[in-house]
Scaffold this motif. Structure first.
Motif, mmCIF file in Angstrom:
data_model
loop_
_atom_site.group_PDB
_atom_site.id
_atom_site.type_symbol
_atom_site.label_atom_id
_atom_site.label_comp_id
_atom_site.label_asym_id
_atom_site.label_seq_id
_atom_site.Cartn_x
_atom_site.Cartn_y
_atom_site.Cartn_z
ATOM 1 N N GLU A 59 -18.881 -53.477 -43.523
ATOM 2 C CA GLU A 59 -19.586 -53.054 -44.727
ATOM 3 C C GLU A 59 -21.099 -53.046 -44.480
ATOM 4 O O GLU A 59 -21.787 -52.076 -44.820
ATOM 5 C CB GLU A 59 -19.253 -53.986 -45.887
ATOM 6 N N GLY A 62 -22.336 -50.084 -42.614
ATOM 7 C CA GLY A 62 -22.118 -48.794 -43.252
ATOM 8 C C GLY A 62 -20.820 -48.085 -42.924
ATOM 9 O O GLY A 62 -20.679 -46.903 -43.218
ATOM 10 N N SER A 65 -17.819 -48.667 -47.764
ATOM 11 C CA SER A 65 -18.566 -49.046 -48.955
ATOM 12 C C SER A 65 -17.603 -49.755 -49.894
ATOM 13 O O SER A 65 -16.541 -49.217 -50.211
ATOM 14 C CB SER A 65 -19.145 -47.800 -49.620
#
Length: 154
Positions: A59, A62, A65
């Protein structure tokens, strides 16, 4: 180690398949239980057999999400879990994190990026096939040495 457990489970699922790897078979390998309500970090970690630390890392960089619930806890949707299944499969196959980040960013940009994503996956497939050939050669050399020492090969 979580990666070894994930690989063991994936290989076990492959052993149950009779015939070639069709698109339908691949879909079966990526099926997940019904996710009717958001899952917690602990639930997703158990489901995918990876550490909560890895989930938070994915997370943070990236790759996925994850929204928060009213209490501020991560709430993984079915879509997030599907993405994590893909990410873990690509990591098992040796795809570098930076390539995964680029791929995920392309996915997030939409359908206009499909040709570039396809190119990335074709290149990764070629790399994986080369690694399989190299591992097959290494296995043959190992089997040869086992036989020269009087051991039994399979």
């Amino acid at each position: 180690m979580a990666t070894e457990d994930l690989m063991r489970r994936a290989l076990s699922a492959l052993d149950e398949i009779d015939g070639p790897l069709s698109v339908e078979v691949i879909h079966r390998l990526t099926e997940l239980p019904e996710v009717d309500e958001p899952l917690t970090v602990a639930q997703v970690a158990e489901l995918l057999d990876i550490s909560p630390h890895s989930l938070r890392y994915y997370e943070r960089i990236g790759l996925v999400s994850v929204p928060r619930d009213a209490a501020g806890q991560r709430a993984y949707s079915a879509e997030a879990v599907r993405r994590l299944i893909f990410v873990t499969r690509m990591r098992l196959s040796g795809m570098p994190i930076r390539d995964l980040q680029h791929y995920v960013s392309l996915v997030d940009l939409g359908d206009d990026t499909v040709p570039e994503r396809l190119d990335m996956l074709l290149e990764h497939r070629d790399t994986t096939r080369r690694q399989i050939r190299e591992l097959t050669l290494s296995l043959a050399a190992t089997e040869y040495k086992i036989a020269t020492y009087g051991g039994h090969t399979s």
